[in-house]
Design an enzyme around this catalytic site. Structure first.
Site, PDB file in Angstrom:
ATOM      1  N   ASP A  57      58.876  70.094  64.657  1.00 47.50           N
ATOM      2  CA  ASP A  57      57.806  69.665  63.934  1.00 47.50           C
ATOM      3  C   ASP A  57      57.665  69.325  63.366  1.00 47.50           C
ATOM      4  O   ASP A  57      58.590  69.646  62.700  1.00 47.50           O
ATOM      5  CB  ASP A  57      55.735  70.127  64.243  1.00 47.50           C
ATOM      6  CG  ASP A  57      55.896  71.489  63.506  1.00 47.50           C
ATOM      7  OD1 ASP A  57      57.316  71.910  62.669  1.00 47.50           O
ATOM      8  OD2 ASP A  57      55.282  71.924  63.209  1.00 47.50           O
ATOM      9  N   GLU A  75      46.538  76.311  69.839  1.00 48.14           N
ATOM     10  CA  GLU A  75      47.732  75.311  69.438  1.00 48.14           C
ATOM     11  C   GLU A  75      47.306  73.919  69.480  1.00 48.14           C
ATOM     12  O   GLU A  75      47.335  72.739  68.586  1.00 48.14           O
ATOM     13  CB  GLU A  75      49.054  75.300  70.581  1.00 48.14           C
ATOM     14  CG  GLU A  75      49.690  76.358  70.163  1.00 48.14           C
ATOM     15  CD  GLU A  75      51.240  76.248  69.232  1.00 48.14           C
ATOM     16  OE1 GLU A  75      50.423  75.251  68.550  1.00 48.14           O
ATOM     17  OE2 GLU A  75      51.272  76.909  68.699  1.00 48.14           O
ATOM     18  N   TYR A 117      55.556  69.411  71.980  1.00 48.49           N
ATOM     19  CA  TYR A 117      56.017  70.794  70.963  1.00 48.49           C
ATOM     20  C   TYR A 117      55.008  71.853  71.213  1.00 48.49           C
ATOM     21  O   TYR A 117      55.738  72.919  70.991  1.00 48.49           O
ATOM     22  CB  TYR A 117      55.251  69.435  69.673  1.00 48.49           C
ATOM     23  CG  TYR A 117      54.678  71.165  69.065  1.00 48.49           C
ATOM     24  CD1 TYR A 117      55.560  71.479  68.241  1.00 48.49           C
ATOM     25  CD2 TYR A 117      54.027  70.957  68.990  1.00 48.49           C
ATOM     26  CE1 TYR A 117      55.406  72.513  66.845  1.00 48.49           C
ATOM     27  CE2 TYR A 117      53.119  72.219  67.915  1.00 48.49           C
ATOM     28  CZ  TYR A 117      53.846  72.955  67.133  1.00 48.49           C
ATOM     29  OH  TYR A 117      53.512  73.595  65.989  1.00 48.49           O
TER      30      TYR A 117
END
Ligand code: SF4
Length: 356
Positions: A133, A34, A115
C-alpha cells in the site's frame, strides 16, 4: 531473514498500535476492518468497525441485513460502493458456509483487491503474501532507493516482488502490519523521524539526501468539476426524495431534488428555475406567482477522489402540490432519519436550520 525484515519485526513488537481487530484471529472481523480502512483513517474507521461488529457480530447477520440497513450504518464513511461490496461479499461467504482461506478464494470476494486479499490472508490465516500500500511503497522506495514512479504497472510489479522477497516465514501478518505501521508512524510522508529510525544505518534515501524526493509519484489524473443544485422541497410537512440508481456516485443512497447542471435541462420540474433569492428593484419587490426557491448556501464544495462537486442549496416551499419528477416520492419529514444519505444531503439539512 534479512536485517531489514528483522528490524521491521522488532520495531512492530515494540510499537504496534493496539487495535481491536488485532486482538482476534476471526477472519470476518479482520476482513471488516480492512474494507472499512480502505479509504478511511484508523481513528474514524475504528468507530464504524465497532458499530458494524455490534450490529452484525457474525457474517451471517450481515448477509441477512437489508442493503438499506448496511448503507445507513455506513453513512458518513463515503465511497459507498465499498458498503455494497461488503454486503455482497457477506452473502458470498454465508453461501460458502465458511470464510475462504486461500489467496484465490479471498480475492474472489466482492470488493477485495490484491492488497486487501494479501492483508486478510496473511493476518487471519498466516498466508505468505506481501501487502503493498502507500506506506509500503514509501518505506521500500526510501530504504532501497527505488525511483520507479509509484502508480505505474512497472512499479506495482517491482515493489510487490521486493516486498514478497522480504516476507519472513512464520510471521507474514506481523511483517505486513509492521510495514504499514512503520510507514504511518516512523517513515511518514512529511518529516519522517530519520534521526530515531532503526533503519537509518542502511537507508539509501538518507545516505543520498533523497528522503524528500522519494517515493517518486506518477502524475495524478485531472480532477473534474460538476455543479449541482440541491433543493429541499417542503410541502405540508413532507419532503421528496429518490433512491440513486446504478452507474454514478452514491448508488442506493437517497437524495433530495437535484439538478445536475451538466446533464439536465434547467427546469426539470417545469415549475421554476432555481435562481438567487429575489432582490428589491427600484419599483419594489419582484412578485412571483409561486414562492421561489430560497437560496440557503451557495458554492458548497465537496471533494471526491476524481471529482469536485460545487453545490448550491435551496429550500422550496411551493403554494400548491408540485408534480414530482420521475423516481421521487413523498415522505413525512421526520422519516428522513430512516434513509441513508450522502454527506451532501446531510449538509443541506444542516443548512435548513443554519443558512450561510
Ligand atoms: S531513515 Fe528516514 S527515510 Fe529511511 S527508512 Fe528511516 S524514516 Fe524512512
Amino acid at each position: 531473514m534479512s536485517s531489514f525484515t528483522e528490524t521491521i519485526l522488532s520495531w512492530y513488537d515494540a510499537n504496534a498500535r493496539d487495535l481491536p481487530w488485532r486482538r482476534t484471529h476471526d477472519p470476518y472481523a479482520i476482513w471488516l476492518s480492512e474494507i472499512i480502512l480502505q479509504q478511511t483513517r484508523i481513528a474514524q474507521g475504528r468507530a464504524y468497525w465497532e458499530r458494524f461488529m455490534a450490529a452484525f457480530p457474525r457474517v451471517e447477520a450481515l448477509a441477512a441485513a437489508s442493503e438499506d440497513e448496511v448503507l445507513r450504518l455506513w453513512q458518513g464513511l463515503g465511497y459507498y460502493s465499498r458498503a455494497r461490496n461488503l454486503h455482497a461479499a457477506a452473502k458470498q461467504i454465508a453461501a460458502l458456509g465458511r470464510f475462504p482461506d486461500t489467496p484465490e478464494g479471498i480475492r474472489a470476494l466482492k470488493g477485495v483487491g490484491d492488497y486487501t486479499a494479501a492483508a486478510i490472508g496473511s493476518i487471519a490465516f498466516g498466508l505468505p503474501v506481501a501487502v503493498v500500500d502507500g506506506n509500503v511503497y514509501r518505506v521500500l522506495a526510501r530504504h532501497f532507493g527505488v525511483e520507479t514512479p509509484v502508480g505505474s504497472t512497472a512499479a506495482r510489479k517491482e515493489f510487490t516482488a521486493l516486498a514478497q522477497s522480504l516476507l519472513p516465514p512464520g510471521r507474514p501478518g506481523d511483517f505486513n502490519q509492521g510495514m504499514m505501521d512503520f510507514g504511518a508512524m516512523q517513515c511518514t510522508p512529511a518529516s519522517p523521524a530519520c534521526l530515531l529510525c532503526p533503519l537509518a544505518p542502511t537507508c539509501a534515501a538518507l545516505a543520498s539526501g533523497t528522503v524528500d524526493r522519494l517515493p517518486v509519484m506518477q502524475k495524478a489524473a485531472a480532477v473534474q468539476t460538476r455543479r449541482f443544485d440541491y433543493i429541499y422541497l417542503r410541502w405540508q410537512g413532507r419532503t421528496a426524495i429518490r433512491r440513486r440508481g446504478p452507474g454514478d456516485i452514491w448508488q442506493g443512497l437517497y437524495e433530495p431534488i437535484v439538478f445536475d447542471r451538466g446533464t439536465l435541462p434547467p427546469d426539470p420540474l417545469g415549475r421554476f428555475a432555481p435562481t438567487a433569492p429575489e432582490t428589491e428593484s427600484s419599483t419594489g419587490p419582484v412578485c412571483a406567482p409561486e414562492p421561489r426557491p430560497q437560496l440557503l448556501n451557495a458554492g458548497v464544495r465537496h471533494q471526491l477522489t476524481h471529482r469536485t462537486l460545487l453545490v448550491d442549496f435551496y429550500l422550496w416551499e411551493p403554494a400548491a402540490e408540485p408534480v414530482l419528477p420521475e423516481g421521487y416520492f413523498w415522505i413525512e419529514e421526520p422519516e428522513l432519519d430512516r434513509y441513508a444519505k450522502p454527506r451532501l444531503f446531510e449538509l443541506l439539512l444542516a443548512a435548513l436550520t443554519n443558512p450561510a
